[in-house]
Each structure stands twice: as C-alpha cells, then as structure tokens.
Design a protein around this motif. Structure first.
Motif, PDB file in Angstrom:
ATOM      1  N   PRO A 117       8.345  10.214  -0.292  1.00 50.59           N
ATOM      2  CA  PRO A 117       9.596  10.164  -0.994  1.00 50.59           C
ATOM      3  C   PRO A 117      10.419  11.478  -1.322  1.00 50.59           C
ATOM      4  O   PRO A 117       9.590  12.678  -0.901  1.00 50.59           O
ATOM      5  N   GLU A 118      11.580  11.647  -1.449  1.00 53.59           N
ATOM      6  CA  GLU A 118      12.242  12.841  -1.368  1.00 53.59           C
ATOM      7  C   GLU A 118      11.581  13.888  -2.530  1.00 53.59           C
ATOM      8  O   GLU A 118      11.482  15.147  -2.251  1.00 53.59           O
ATOM      9  N   SER A 119      11.448  13.260  -3.659  1.00 54.13           N
ATOM     10  CA  SER A 119      10.738  14.148  -4.666  1.00 54.13           C
ATOM     11  C   SER A 119       9.466  14.864  -4.289  1.00 54.13           C
ATOM     12  O   SER A 119       9.182  15.827  -4.649  1.00 54.13           O
ATOM     13  N   ALA A 120       8.608  13.888  -3.549  1.00 55.01           N
ATOM     14  CA  ALA A 120       7.469  14.626  -3.158  1.00 55.01           C
ATOM     15  C   ALA A 120       7.351  15.616  -1.923  1.00 55.01           C
ATOM     16  O   ALA A 120       6.839  16.358  -1.626  1.00 55.01           O
ATOM     17  N   ALA A 121       8.327  15.246  -1.190  1.00 55.83           N
ATOM     18  CA  ALA A 121       8.588  16.111   0.058  1.00 55.83           C
ATOM     19  C   ALA A 121       9.524  17.355  -0.141  1.00 55.83           C
ATOM     20  O   ALA A 121       9.426  18.264   0.550  1.00 55.83           O
ATOM     21  N   ALA A 122       9.821  17.552  -1.218  1.00 57.21           N
ATOM     22  CA  ALA A 122      10.649  18.620  -1.865  1.00 57.21           C
ATOM     23  C   ALA A 122       9.622  19.893  -1.826  1.00 57.21           C
ATOM     24  O   ALA A 122       8.371  19.675  -2.207  1.00 57.21           O
ATOM     25  N   THR A 123      10.142  21.002  -1.906  1.00 55.83           N
ATOM     26  CA  THR A 123       9.850  22.300  -1.884  1.00 55.83           C
ATOM     27  C   THR A 123      10.399  23.430  -2.231  1.00 55.83           C
ATOM     28  O   THR A 123      11.722  23.231  -2.615  1.00 55.83           O
ATOM     29  N   LYS A 124       9.704  24.408  -2.862  1.00 55.71           N
ATOM     30  CA  LYS A 124      10.330  25.685  -3.449  1.00 55.71           C
ATOM     31  C   LYS A 124      10.289  26.776  -2.655  1.00 55.71           C
ATOM     32  O   LYS A 124       9.202  26.930  -1.996  1.00 55.71           O
ATOM     33  N   GLU A 170       6.693  12.441   6.154  1.00 58.91           N
ATOM     34  CA  GLU A 170       5.742  11.203   6.505  1.00 58.91           C
ATOM     35  C   GLU A 170       4.313  11.902   6.896  1.00 58.91           C
ATOM     36  O   GLU A 170       4.322  12.790   7.302  1.00 58.91           O
ATOM     37  N   PHE A 171       3.580  10.683   6.933  1.00 58.01           N
ATOM     38  CA  PHE A 171       2.236  11.075   7.282  1.00 58.01           C
ATOM     39  C   PHE A 171       1.574   9.648   7.831  1.00 58.01           C
ATOM     40  O   PHE A 171       1.980   8.719   7.431  1.00 58.01           O
ATOM     41  N   TRP A 172       0.365   9.707   8.455  1.00 58.17           N
ATOM     42  CA  TRP A 172      -0.237   8.660   9.197  1.00 58.17           C
ATOM     43  C   TRP A 172      -1.632   8.824   8.546  1.00 58.17           C
ATOM     44  O   TRP A 172      -2.408   9.703   8.648  1.00 58.17           O
ATOM     45  N   SER A 173      -2.351   7.688   7.978  1.00 61.91           N
ATOM     46  CA  SER A 173      -3.535   7.512   7.408  1.00 61.91           C
ATOM     47  C   SER A 173      -4.404   6.815   8.464  1.00 61.91           C
ATOM     48  O   SER A 173      -3.817   5.684   9.289  1.00 61.91           O
ATOM     49  N   VAL A 174      -5.801   7.403   8.494  1.00 63.79           N
ATOM     50  CA  VAL A 174      -6.568   6.850   9.608  1.00 63.79           C
ATOM     51  C   VAL A 174      -7.848   6.379   8.812  1.00 63.79           C
ATOM     52  O   VAL A 174      -8.285   7.036   8.021  1.00 63.79           O
ATOM     53  N   ASP A 211      -4.259  18.925  -8.575  1.00 59.81           N
ATOM     54  CA  ASP A 211      -3.210  17.939  -8.851  1.00 59.81           C
ATOM     55  C   ASP A 211      -1.983  18.398  -7.939  1.00 59.81           C
ATOM     56  O   ASP A 211      -0.933  17.626  -7.874  1.00 59.81           O
ATOM     57  N   ALA A 212      -1.986  19.634  -7.216  1.00 53.71           N
ATOM     58  CA  ALA A 212      -0.619  19.887  -6.513  1.00 53.71           C
ATOM     59  C   ALA A 212      -0.578  19.218  -5.219  1.00 53.71           C
ATOM     60  O   ALA A 212       0.355  18.965  -4.708  1.00 53.71           O
ATOM     61  N   PHE A 213      -1.906  18.654  -4.668  1.00 56.58           N
ATOM     62  CA  PHE A 213      -1.581  17.827  -3.573  1.00 56.58           C
ATOM     63  C   PHE A 213      -0.728  16.532  -3.566  1.00 56.58           C
ATOM     64  O   PHE A 213      -1.167  15.658  -4.406  1.00 56.58           O
ATOM     65  N   ALA A 214       0.300  16.457  -2.812  1.00 56.47           N
ATOM     66  CA  ALA A 214       1.302  15.269  -2.998  1.00 56.47           C
ATOM     67  C   ALA A 214       2.007  15.329  -4.317  1.00 56.47           C
ATOM     68  O   ALA A 214       2.435  14.407  -4.976  1.00 56.47           O
ATOM     69  N   GLY A 215       1.767  16.555  -5.080  1.00 59.84           N
ATOM     70  CA  GLY A 215       2.606  16.585  -6.454  1.00 59.84           C
ATOM     71  C   GLY A 215       3.873  16.938  -6.507  1.00 59.84           C
ATOM     72  O   GLY A 215       4.527  17.187  -5.310  1.00 59.84           O
ATOM     73  N   ASP A 216       4.366  16.712  -7.391  1.00 60.14           N
ATOM     74  CA  ASP A 216       5.842  17.149  -7.868  1.00 60.14           C
ATOM     75  C   ASP A 216       5.972  18.625  -7.941  1.00 60.14           C
ATOM     76  O   ASP A 216       5.099  19.112  -7.797  1.00 60.14           O
ATOM     77  N   TYR A 276       0.711  -1.311  -0.012  1.00 58.68           N
ATOM     78  CA  TYR A 276      -0.070  -0.196  -0.018  1.00 58.68           C
ATOM     79  C   TYR A 276       0.826   1.257  -0.058  1.00 58.68           C
ATOM     80  O   TYR A 276       1.560   1.731   0.843  1.00 58.68           O
ATOM     81  N   ASN A 277       0.578   2.132  -0.948  1.00 62.41           N
ATOM     82  CA  ASN A 277       1.342   3.444  -1.135  1.00 62.41           C
ATOM     83  C   ASN A 277       0.386   4.496  -1.689  1.00 62.41           C
ATOM     84  O   ASN A 277       0.114   4.390  -2.829  1.00 62.41           O
ATOM     85  N   PRO A 278      -0.359   5.237  -1.006  1.00 56.61           N
ATOM     86  CA  PRO A 278      -1.425   6.065  -1.378  1.00 56.61           C
ATOM     87  C   PRO A 278      -1.213   6.986  -2.468  1.00 56.61           C
ATOM     88  O   PRO A 278      -1.880   7.661  -2.805  1.00 56.61           O
ATOM     89  N   LEU A 279       0.365   7.427  -2.326  1.00 51.22           N
ATOM     90  CA  LEU A 279       0.869   8.257  -3.368  1.00 51.22           C
ATOM     91  C   LEU A 279       0.905   7.828  -4.842  1.00 51.22           C
ATOM     92  O   LEU A 279       0.894   8.607  -5.846  1.00 51.22           O
ATOM     93  N   LEU A 280       0.639   6.493  -5.097  1.00 51.88           N
ATOM     94  CA  LEU A 280       0.702   5.869  -6.342  1.00 51.88           C
ATOM     95  C   LEU A 280      -0.671   5.758  -6.829  1.00 51.88           C
ATOM     96  O   LEU A 280      -1.635   5.679  -6.433  1.00 51.88           O
ATOM     97  N   HIS A 281      -0.455   6.216  -8.285  1.00 50.37           N
ATOM     98  CA  HIS A 281      -1.881   6.605  -8.831  1.00 50.37           C
ATOM     99  C   HIS A 281      -2.644   5.106  -9.286  1.00 50.37           C
ATOM    100  O   HIS A 281      -3.957   5.195  -9.235  1.00 50.37           O
ATOM    101  N   GLU A 282      -1.816   3.993  -9.444  1.00 53.57           N
ATOM    102  CA  GLU A 282      -2.634   2.711  -9.597  1.00 53.57           C
ATOM    103  C   GLU A 282      -3.242   2.492  -8.223  1.00 53.57           C
ATOM    104  O   GLU A 282      -4.396   1.775  -8.237  1.00 53.57           O
ATOM    105  N   VAL A 283      -2.923   2.745  -7.139  1.00 48.14           N
ATOM    106  CA  VAL A 283      -3.437   2.584  -5.871  1.00 48.14           C
ATOM    107  C   VAL A 283      -4.810   3.548  -5.459  1.00 48.14           C
ATOM    108  O   VAL A 283      -5.717   3.200  -5.289  1.00 48.14           O
ATOM    109  N   GLN A 284      -4.570   4.795  -6.126  1.00 52.44           N
ATOM    110  CA  GLN A 284      -5.816   5.855  -6.147  1.00 52.44           C
ATOM    111  C   GLN A 284      -6.846   5.273  -7.141  1.00 52.44           C
ATOM    112  O   GLN A 284      -7.871   5.749  -6.901  1.00 52.44           O
TER     113      GLN A 284
END
Length: 428
Positions: free
Chosen positions: A45-52, A64-68, A190-195, A14-22
């Motif tokens: 992942p570092e790519s998703a955690a990065a920011t400008k 990291e985050f926790w899903s309930v 699309d920006a939520f958890a986006g690159d 399970y990885n909720p960031l993956l499109h196939e899971v979504q």
C-alpha cells in the motif's frame, strides 16, 4: 464451505502485512501448499511504501514483493548470494547503508566475507561455552523473583529479561540502561514494513544507539591507546578482531552491533516465550520434557521449526529469476518465508504437529536460523540460551500452565513472531 473453497478463500485473502495474518500465518501457508502455489506476489500500500528523505533506514519506495514458501526454493535462494543479494536490507524497505556496504545480514560479498570473519572471532565456541554458567545463573536469578508467587507474566518477567541481561553484559551496557536497550530493539523491529511513524521511531532509536556506543567504543579505544587491558566481553572482541589485516571501523562496528543486538534480543526472547507457550498448548509434550530432559536438544530444534521466531527475511534480485515457475524481475524484493519452509511436508513428516520426539538429525535441517552465508551468527548461543531457559522453567515452576489463554498478547510483525505478554500459573 468445502476444503477447496476454504483454500481458495485463504489464498485470496492473504496479506502478510496485516496483523491478523501475522498472528496465525500457518493456515495460509498450508493453503498455498495444498494449492501448489510456491510464490505469492504482494503489492505494498502507498502508506507502507512511503519513505522520508531524511531517514537513513529507508532509501526508496518498495511497491511490491514476492514471498517464497517451499523449503527447496527458500534453500536455493539463501545459497545463491549472487542473484539474491542482501545489500538493500533484511526488510521490504530499500535500505541505504550509512557505511556504503551494509553489515552482516544486509551486506554482500566481498564485504560480507570480511565482516563475517571478524565477527566469527567474537562468537567463538569457547566464548559461547564459557557463557553457559552465567546464562543459567541469570535465569535462576529472574526465576527467584516470581517462583514463589505461583503466577506471572513469563514473557515480560523472564523471556525478555534473560537474553536482554546476557546481551547487555556482553556489550558493556550499564545495567540501568537495559530498558533503553530493549526500546531500541522494539523500535528497529517494528519499523519493518511499518508506517512513517514507526520508521521515525526506529531512526530516533538509531540516533540514540549511535550516540551511546560512540561514547562506549571511544572509551575502549582509549584504553587500548593507553596500553590498558580491555574487559573480556563481546564488544572488546569485536573491537580487536582482525582478519587479513583488517579491523572494524567505528561506523561498521556500530552497524554490526545493531544487527547483533536485534537478532540476539528480539528473536531469542521471542523463542523463549514462544517455547513456553507452545509446550503449555501441548501438555503431553510438556509432560514428556518434565520426565526426560535429554529431549531438550530435540525440543529446541522442534520449537525453532514449528514456530520459527524469525518468520521471514528479504533479499533483492540482481537479475531476473524464476522460482517455483514464477518469473521475478531484476531489482525485486523477495521474501524468504522460513516459517512456511519449516512446515514443508516434502521435508518434515506431519509438519503442523508439534512433536519433540522427532529425529534430531532431521530437525537440524530446519531453517529457523536461515542458511547460506547469512546463517545466524549467534545460532549456537541462541540454542544454549533457549535450552537453559527451558531447563530453568521446568526446574523452578512445576505444574506450569496457561493462566488465561485469551490473555496471551502477541506482538508479531512481518519479520519476527513473538509474544508481548504470557500470563502463566504454576504450583508453589
């Protein structure tokens, strides 16, 4: 593979960031329930955690985050805005509000209370009721464009257009600017958890949006200053609303509008398209509804429960908390998975079955609109829009069926569950 092995495999993958899971998260939710796992920890992942540093949408990294997942646990979180706060935004990113306090779903008390009171005045039951005729008129106007063809993309040609047209009319957006409006919404969601590219597109959309509404709001305020009469629409109601001697300043007003536009467009259009798709996947339920329109209220609630167009929303902890036996640290991002809570067998019998004859009183407990102080402000309008859209489709498109199930295109992300294309056929 045994059932136990299958459950373990789904949990481990399970990885909720993956499109196939979504695309189909429900087998994973079921696996967590069967294994008694109520909270899932996810590393970013570092790519998703990065920011400008120049992107106001993202203030810092989320690693990291926790899903309930459970209904009772999700309900507990939404009803505790002291420990589970919203000020860092509704997504996994750590948002920094330009006005310093956020807006509605990403504002905390006491600021949220004033904002909600002001916005409630604009979303009065009178205003929602007055819109019903116009919603039905617009739905039939769009149906007129394709009904005689016997086939069409009901997501792009109908589900996206009806709420978009209503919302742009309510906000005073010019008809020719509706594509611009829709592009803003897509970029923001699309920006939520986006690159980084997705977040930059969202920033560009926000800048365009702020420029557009700076001009529009300025013109409305000038009318007021000149003693003129404002148009009777949602934008005017938000500009003039007053609670405890307070009104929205321009920046907060635009942040409120950004929240309302995103919630009113993407989730409602996703709900309409998802409803049509779901009914056609269950022809016996569609036939029931063709025969008995009194089931429309049940159908709307069951669609919201079964599909949950808003799959999840985030909070951040102000103190350490324990949920379903899992210790979560302070300042953690916590994901409330409404889509999983709405299929909790402790609350809903046969939770994975789609059944529009369920008891309406029980269905009213679904969490498709969230809960607590952040329950969806436009829930009443969204319900009416969904019911009217379905009623129109049933009236105008007899013999409705999927043209090609394999041609249905999803556009899901971490927050929203929706379709991009829904090719359908019907009798002319």
């Amino acid at each position: 593979m045994t059932g136990v092995d299958s459950t373990v495999s789904l949990i481990e993958s399970y990885n909720p960031l993956l499109h196939e899971v979504q695309h189909d998260p429900y087998p994973y939710y079921r696996a967590f329930r069967e294994a008694g796992v109520g909270v899932h920890h996810q590393l970013m992942p570092e790519s998703a955690a990065a920011t400008k540093t120049d992107n106001h949408l993202v203030a810092g990294k989320t690693t990291e985050f926790w899903s309930v997942f459970g209904y009772a646990d999700v309900l507990r979180v939404v009803q505790d805005p002291v420990v589970f706060r919203s000020g860092q935004g509704p997504g996994p990113e750590r948002a920094l509000a330009p006005n310093g306090v956020g807006a509605l779903i990403w504002a905390d008390p006491p600021n949220h209370r004033i904002q909600r009171g002001l916005a409630n005045k604009a979303f009065s039951p009178r205003r929602v009721h007055a819109l019903e005729g116009r919603i039905r008129e617009i739905a039939h106007e769009f149906a007129d464009r394709f009904a005689a063809r016997g086939q069409g993309d009901l997501q792009a040609e109908f589900a996206d257009r009806v709420p978009g047209t209503i919302n742009t009319e309510l906000l005073g957006i010019r008809a020719e600017d509706q594509p611009k409006y829709h592009a803003w919404v897509l970029a923001w969601v699309d920006a939520f958890a986006g690159d980084e590219a997705a977040q930059q597109r969202a920033l560009d959309a926000s800048l365009d949006f702020f420029g557009y509404f700076t001009e529009l709001i300025g013109a409305r305020r000038q009318i007021l200053a000149d003693g003129g009469e404002l148009p009777d629409d949602l934008l005017s109601a938000l500009i003039t609303a007053e609670v405890e001697g307070q009104r929205f300043d321009d920046l907060t007003l635009m942040l409120i509008l950004q929240v309302l536009i995103t919630g009113g467009e993407e989730t409602t259009s996703g709900g309409i398209g998802g409803a049509i798709h779901l009914l056609c996947q269950h022809p016996e339920q569609l036939e029931l509804l063709y025969r008995d329109r009194s089931l429309l209220p049940n159908t709307v609630e069951e669609i919201l429960r079964h599909q949950s167009p808003v799959q999840s929303m985030f909070r951040n902890t102000s103190a350490p908390a324990t949920i379903a036996g899992v210790d979560i640290p302070a300042d953690a991002k916590v994901r409330l998975v409404f889509g999983a809570a709405n299929r909790d067998p402790a609350v809903f019998d046969r939770p994975d079955d789609f059944d529009i004859t369920r008891d309406l009183r029980q269905l009213r407990g679904q969490l498709g609109f969230g809960g607590g102080i952040h329950a969806c402000l436009g829930a009443g309008m969204a319900r009416r829009m969904l019911a009217i859209a379905l009623d129109t489709v049933l009236d105008r498109l007899p013999g409705l069926r999927l043209a090609d199930p394999d041609a249905v295109v999803r556009g899901d992300n971490l927050i929203v569950r929706r379709l991009k294309h829904l090719p359908m056929e019907w009798s002319r």
